[in-house]
Write a protein that holds these residues in place. Sequence first.
Motif, PDB file in Angstrom:
ATOM      1  N   ARG A 212       0.839  -1.211   0.000  1.00 57.17           N
ATOM      2  CA  ARG A 212       0.000   0.000   0.000  1.00 57.17           C
ATOM      3  C   ARG A 212       0.870   1.256   0.000  1.00 57.17           C
ATOM      4  NH1 ARG A 212      -3.047  -3.465   3.221  1.00 57.17           N
ATOM      5  NH2 ARG A 212      -2.134  -2.717   5.174  1.00 57.17           N
ATOM      6  N   GLU A 213       1.979   1.220   0.751  1.00 57.22           N
ATOM      7  CA  GLU A 213       2.882   2.371   0.761  1.00 57.22           C
ATOM      8  C   GLU A 213       3.535   2.561  -0.605  1.00 57.22           C
ATOM      9  OE1 GLU A 213       4.845   5.726   1.727  1.00 57.22           O
ATOM     10  OE2 GLU A 213       3.179   4.752   2.788  1.00 57.22           O
ATOM     11  N   GLN A 214       3.891   1.455  -1.258  1.00 58.96           N
ATOM     12  CA  GLN A 214       4.439   1.570  -2.601  1.00 58.96           C
ATOM     13  C   GLN A 214       3.429   2.189  -3.562  1.00 58.96           C
ATOM     14  OE1 GLN A 214       7.831   0.439  -4.471  1.00 58.96           O
ATOM     15  NE2 GLN A 214       6.681   2.299  -4.862  1.00 58.96           N
ATOM     16  N   ALA A 215       2.178   1.785  -3.439  1.00 62.19           N
ATOM     17  CA  ALA A 215       1.134   2.356  -4.294  1.00 62.19           C
ATOM     18  C   ALA A 215       0.983   3.857  -4.040  1.00 62.19           C
ATOM     19  CB  ALA A 215      -0.185   1.635  -4.050  1.00 62.19           C
ATOM     20  N   ARG A 216       1.112   4.275  -2.768  1.00 62.35           N
ATOM     21  CA  ARG A 216       1.034   5.705  -2.461  1.00 62.35           C
ATOM     22  C   ARG A 216       2.192   6.457  -3.115  1.00 62.35           C
ATOM     23  NH1 ARG A 216      -1.147   4.045   2.648  1.00 62.35           N
ATOM     24  NH2 ARG A 216       0.944   3.723   3.515  1.00 62.35           N
ATOM     25  N   GLN A 217       3.376   5.892  -3.046  1.00 59.44           N
ATOM     26  CA  GLN A 217       4.529   6.553  -3.662  1.00 59.44           C
ATOM     27  C   GLN A 217       4.373   6.640  -5.176  1.00 59.44           C
ATOM     28  OE1 GLN A 217       7.057   8.090  -2.049  1.00 59.44           O
ATOM     29  NE2 GLN A 217       5.860   7.625  -0.216  1.00 59.44           N
ATOM     30  N   GLU A 218       3.845   5.587  -5.767  1.00 61.91           N
ATOM     31  CA  GLU A 218       3.645   5.589  -7.215  1.00 61.91           C
ATOM     32  C   GLU A 218       2.594   6.606  -7.633  1.00 61.91           C
ATOM     33  OE1 GLU A 218       2.798   2.406 -10.855  1.00 61.91           O
ATOM     34  OE2 GLU A 218       2.890   1.713  -8.771  1.00 61.91           O
ATOM     35  N   ALA A 219       1.581   6.775  -6.777  1.00 64.59           N
ATOM     36  CA  ALA A 219       0.481   7.680  -7.122  1.00 64.59           C
ATOM     37  C   ALA A 219       0.824   9.136  -6.868  1.00 64.59           C
ATOM     38  CB  ALA A 219      -0.770   7.295  -6.331  1.00 64.59           C
ATOM     39  N   CYS A 220       1.485   9.428  -5.754  1.00 67.94           N
ATOM     40  CA  CYS A 220       1.664  10.840  -5.398  1.00 67.94           C
ATOM     41  C   CYS A 220       3.020  11.152  -4.761  1.00 67.94           C
ATOM     42  CB  CYS A 220       0.540  11.302  -4.464  1.00 67.94           C
ATOM     43  SG  CYS A 220       0.356  10.298  -2.972  1.00 67.94           S
ATOM     44  N   GLY A 221       3.982  10.252  -4.840  1.00 66.22           N
ATOM     45  CA  GLY A 221       5.307  10.524  -4.287  1.00 66.22           C
ATOM     46  C   GLY A 221       6.100  11.479  -5.155  1.00 66.22           C
ATOM     47  N   ALA A 222       7.196  11.981  -4.605  1.00 63.89           N
ATOM     48  CA  ALA A 222       8.074  12.886  -5.345  1.00 63.89           C
ATOM     49  C   ALA A 222       8.616  12.183  -6.590  1.00 63.89           C
ATOM     50  CB  ALA A 222       9.212  13.345  -4.443  1.00 63.89           C
ATOM     51  N   ARG A 223       8.862  12.956  -7.628  1.00 66.89           N
ATOM     52  CA  ARG A 223       9.304  12.415  -8.906  1.00 66.89           C
ATOM     53  C   ARG A 223      10.670  12.971  -9.305  1.00 66.89           C
ATOM     54  NH1 ARG A 223       5.293   9.629  -8.256  1.00 66.89           N
ATOM     55  NH2 ARG A 223       3.910   8.834  -9.880  1.00 66.89           N
ATOM     56  N   ASP A 224      11.489  12.119  -9.894  1.00 59.07           N
ATOM     57  CA  ASP A 224      12.705  12.532 -10.583  1.00 59.07           C
ATOM     58  C   ASP A 224      12.821  11.628 -11.798  1.00 59.07           C
ATOM     59  OD1 ASP A 224      15.217  13.067 -11.576  1.00 59.07           O
ATOM     60  OD2 ASP A 224      16.168  13.261  -9.614  1.00 59.07           O
ATOM     61  N   HIS A 225      12.478  12.155 -12.957  1.00 58.68           N
ATOM     62  CA  HIS A 225      12.372  11.329 -14.157  1.00 58.68           C
ATOM     63  C   HIS A 225      13.724  10.994 -14.773  1.00 58.68           C
ATOM     64  CE1 HIS A 225       7.999  11.301 -14.275  1.00 58.68           C
ATOM     65  NE2 HIS A 225       8.032  12.574 -13.932  1.00 58.68           N
ATOM     66  N   ALA A 226      14.815  11.418 -14.139  1.00 64.37           N
ATOM     67  CA  ALA A 226      16.130  10.969 -14.591  1.00 64.37           C
ATOM     68  C   ALA A 226      16.375   9.509 -14.208  1.00 64.37           C
ATOM     69  CB  ALA A 226      17.216  11.857 -13.989  1.00 64.37           C
ATOM     70  N   TYR A 227      15.561   8.985 -13.279  1.00 62.97           N
ATOM     71  CA  TYR A 227      15.688   7.591 -12.859  1.00 62.97           C
ATOM     72  C   TYR A 227      14.753   6.693 -13.655  1.00 62.97           C
ATOM     73  CZ  TYR A 227      18.237   9.197  -8.714  1.00 62.97           C
ATOM     74  OH  TYR A 227      19.160   9.741  -7.877  1.00 62.97           O
ATOM     75  N   ASP A 228      15.118   5.415 -13.775  1.00 64.52           N
ATOM     76  CA  ASP A 228      14.240   4.440 -14.415  1.00 64.52           C
ATOM     77  C   ASP A 228      12.910   4.360 -13.687  1.00 64.52           C
ATOM     78  OD1 ASP A 228      16.214   3.823 -16.247  1.00 64.52           O
ATOM     79  OD2 ASP A 228      17.001   2.149 -15.087  1.00 64.52           O
ATOM     80  N   ILE A 229      12.954   4.337 -12.357  1.00 64.79           N
ATOM     81  CA  ILE A 229      11.756   4.422 -11.521  1.00 64.79           C
ATOM     82  C   ILE A 229      11.784   5.793 -10.877  1.00 64.79           C
ATOM     83  CG2 ILE A 229      10.442   3.425  -9.619  1.00 64.79           C
ATOM     84  CD1 ILE A 229      10.762   1.547 -11.989  1.00 64.79           C
ATOM     85  N   ALA A 230      10.867   6.648 -11.252  1.00 64.70           N
ATOM     86  CA  ALA A 230      10.952   8.063 -10.891  1.00 64.70           C
ATOM     87  C   ALA A 230      10.653   8.344  -9.429  1.00 64.70           C
ATOM     88  CB  ALA A 230       9.991   8.874 -11.771  1.00 64.70           C
ATOM     89  N   TYR A 231       9.970   7.429  -8.755  1.00 63.29           N
ATOM     90  CA  TYR A 231       9.537   7.658  -7.378  1.00 63.29           C
ATOM     91  C   TYR A 231      10.283   6.720  -6.428  1.00 63.29           C
ATOM     92  CZ  TYR A 231       6.701   3.952  -9.427  1.00 63.29           C
ATOM     93  OH  TYR A 231       6.301   2.838 -10.115  1.00 63.29           O
TER      94      TYR A 231
END
Length: 383
Positions: A212-231
């Motif tokens: 559930r915490e992973q889903a929260r990060q995927e939905a509204c966590g901070a983003r850095d699109h230089a990474y393969d996984i941005a959150y």
Amino acid sequence: MSDTLDHLDKLIGFQTISCDSNLEIVGYIESFLRSIGASHCVRIPNADGSKSGLLARIGPDAPGGVMLSAHSDVVPVAGQAWTREPFRLSRENGRYFGRGTTDMKGFLASMLSAAKEAARSDLKAPLLLCVSYDEEVGCLGIRHMSPDILREVGRPRACIVGEPTSMQIATGHKGKLAAQVRCTGVAGHSSLAPSCLNAIHLACDVVGALRREQARQEACGARDHAYDIAYATVHAGRISGGIALNIVPDTATVDLEIRHHSRETPDGILANITAECADLEQKARIKFSAARLAISVVNSYPGLDVPADSPAAALVARLLPEVRSIKVAYGTEAGFFSELQIPTVVCGPGSMSQGHQPDEYIEAEQLGQCDAFLHKLVQSLAV
């Protein structure tokens, strides 16, 4: 590359799996550095003396030096389907095979070649070397060594951590926190399972909280699109528990990790997980007063996030003008140097897609690029 390949052949022969001592490889490196006239060379042993890091200075005790950093340990080969001897260097079709060729004894070998060139040069600023241990088990060695770095070899103007980036300039990676949740239930005979509290079931509830915490990060966590996984990512890596099939287990553990952006701490994510575990514990204790979910932090290391025009990145870019800046998915020791206020980037030969794999290899072309890069670096220290 004859010197580099000679070093690489010897370095691969040392079976420096993290669970074993690294003193033999440190002895080889120290002996070599002293033989070429290193102006300062000192071991930094761990608490029980079974392992050691190494710090060295080539050239004058002066400001403006550059540090090269590598770890000496490698991951295990047990259970992997190797088709060749992992601790003997072999060559085929322009590739050098062996455990650690990419991660990261290839850079270490090139580093030693650069040290020899530096020792023969009239340096105006020093070349500094850092060789650590236990990087593969959570950057434990460099954490122990950090307080000694500036005192022993001085403050460099830049540090290059030679983890494999295909000779691109990595200016960032995520930080990591490892934790364990210890689940306490109530034991009993499996035929009476509903009247007991199965600790493995509690552990599964904890995994649900992590998802559930992973889903929260995927939905509204901070983003850095230089990474393969941005959150930020939350991962359950291991569940342990149970003695026998016909016994309801009263203890189980869940080992988890959080990989977070370096500009953030993992505290908020850990707080969310802790709150969910507290809620799960409270519900379980309505019927079973012995129920417990206890979270303990096992280890952590900092991330890295430096501007593309930082002194370290600018230095590497001058010597490698056609490369680009990237961010990498894996962790390194670079964050520890950055915490010492040393401008740091990650740049080294090979691809991490080969790291930790059976039949690990590094391309000869990549080693050649690294040697050429470090040759230019040594020349720049003599100007």
